[in-house]
Enzyme design. Structure first.
Site, short mmCIF file in Angstrom:
data_model
loop_
_atom_site.label_atom_id
_atom_site.label_comp_id
_atom_site.label_asym_id
_atom_site.label_seq_id
_atom_site.Cartn_x
_atom_site.Cartn_y
_atom_site.Cartn_z
CG LEU A 1 -6.65 -10.30 -14.49
CD1 LEU A 1 -6.71 -11.39 -15.55
CD2 LEU A 1 -6.55 -8.93 -15.15
CB ILE A 2 -11.84 -6.63 -11.50
CG1 ILE A 2 -11.09 -5.44 -12.10
CG2 ILE A 2 -11.54 -6.72 -10.03
CD1 ILE A 2 -11.40 -4.11 -11.44
N GLY B 1 0.78 -1.24 0.00
CA GLY B 1 0.00 0.00 0.00
C GLY B 1 0.81 1.28 0.00
CB SER B 2 4.32 2.22 -0.74
OG SER B 2 4.54 1.86 -2.08
CG ASN B 3 1.89 3.47 -5.75
OD1 ASN B 3 2.31 4.53 -6.21
ND2 ASN B 3 2.45 2.30 -6.02
CG HIS C 1 2.19 -2.27 -14.95
ND1 HIS C 1 1.96 -3.45 -14.26
CD2 HIS C 1 3.19 -2.51 -15.81
CE1 HIS C 1 2.78 -4.37 -14.71
NE2 HIS C 1 3.54 -3.83 -15.65
CG MET D 1 -0.84 -7.51 -6.78
SD MET D 1 -0.32 -6.35 -8.07
CE MET D 1 1.32 -6.95 -8.40
CG ASN E 1 -3.37 -0.91 -12.71
OD1 ASN E 1 -3.22 -1.07 -11.50
ND2 ASN E 1 -2.70 -1.61 -13.61
C1 GAR Z 1 3.57 -1.01 -7.31
O1 GAR Z 1 4.88 -1.01 -7.80
C2 GAR Z 1 2.55 -1.06 -8.43
O2 GAR Z 1 2.96 -0.31 -9.55
C3 GAR Z 1 2.53 -2.53 -8.75
O3 GAR Z 1 2.55 -3.16 -7.50
C4 GAR Z 1 3.28 -2.33 -6.59
C5 GAR Z 1 2.43 -2.14 -5.37
O4 GAR Z 1 3.14 -1.50 -4.38
N1 GAR Z 1 1.40 -2.92 -9.52
C6 GAR Z 1 1.42 -3.87 -10.43
O5 GAR Z 1 2.41 -4.55 -10.65
C7 GAR Z 1 0.13 -4.06 -11.21
N2 GAR Z 1 0.32 -5.02 -12.23
P1 GAR Z 1 2.40 -0.75 -3.21
O6 GAR Z 1 1.40 -1.76 -2.63
O7 GAR Z 1 3.48 -0.42 -2.22
O8 GAR Z 1 1.72 0.45 -3.78
#
Ligand code: GAR
Length: 204
Positions: free
Chosen positions: A92-93, A12-14, A109, A90, A107
């Site tokens: 697919l919906i 969940g850092s984003n 990526h 992570m 999203n």
């Molecule tokens: C992030 O790097 C995001 O871009 C990626 O998962 C990580 C989640 O980190 N998403 C994907 O790979 C989607 N296919 P976070 O939970 O710390 O935000």
């Protein structure tokens, strides 16, 4: 203010980066719920810190991806979400959610799509010997990391000694970009032309 539902599966850092920018008044969005498939996701602690409701929608509780997605759709209606922000979600919906929330699911990526879709984009880029990777923020369609692109940025990973180092370098950029794109939804609208989305500064 645009009402956002965040979907996250893990760290969940984003999500945290978006919440910090909202708290600082730099991201004009109102978070309304965190939806996660993972009862142990650290993202839940972040939601609690901000007194945000948490809804757990586990894949195992449903007989199909469509059924699981319908439950998410039900929650989006219940919380009156205007924009769905996938932040490390992570799974697919599928199904009706894409009609009812057409062009309202975004999203992030960690690669310069269409290069390296999937769950291990940074590792895949590093192991392929890519000198440059990046990040992409896009409207989500039913394909894996597919849909019209809103924003892309290249990140030089040629000096990275490991996939983890590359991931960390890209993540720093993700944290800067994602809150800005979420903010842009309160300032205007996006239209889709082919594989790209263009921003139009009107009202959301
Ligand atoms: C992030 O790097 C995001 O871009 C990626 O998962 C990580 C989640 O980190 N998403 C994907 O790979 C989607 N296919 P976070 O939970 O710390 O935000």
């Amino acid at each position: 203010m645009v009402k956002i539902a965040i979907l996250a599966s893990g760290r969940g850092s984003n999500f945290s980066a978006i919440m910090k920018e909202i708290s600082a008044g730099r991201c004009a969005a109102t978070p309304i719920v965190l939806i996660t498939n993972n009862p142990l996701a650290p993202a839940i602690e972040i939601a609690k810190k901000y007194n945000l409701p948490v809804e757990i929608v586990k894949k195992e509780d449903f007989s199909s991806r469509e059924e699981m997605s319908d439950r998410i759709l039900f929650l989006l209606y219940r919380y009156d979400a205007e924009l769905v922000v996938l932040a490390g979600y992570m799974l697919l919906i599928k199904g009706k959610i894409f009609t009812d929330y057409k062009n309202r699911i975004i999203n992030i990526h960690p690669s310069f799509l269409p290069a390296f879709p999937g769950a291990n984009a940074q590792k895949d880029a590093f192991e392929a010997g890519a000198k440059v990777s990046g990040l992409t923020i896009h409207f989500m369609d039913e394909s894996l990391d597919g849909g019209p692109i809103i924003y892309q940025e290249k990140v030089d990973i040629s000096d990275c000694k490991s996939a983890d180092e590359a991931a960390a370098k890209i993540l720093t950029r993700e944290h800067l970009a994602y809150p800005k794109i979420v903010h842009s939804f309160s300032k205007g609208n996006y239209s889709i032309e082919g594989k790209r989305a263009s921003f139009h500064p009107t009202k959301f």
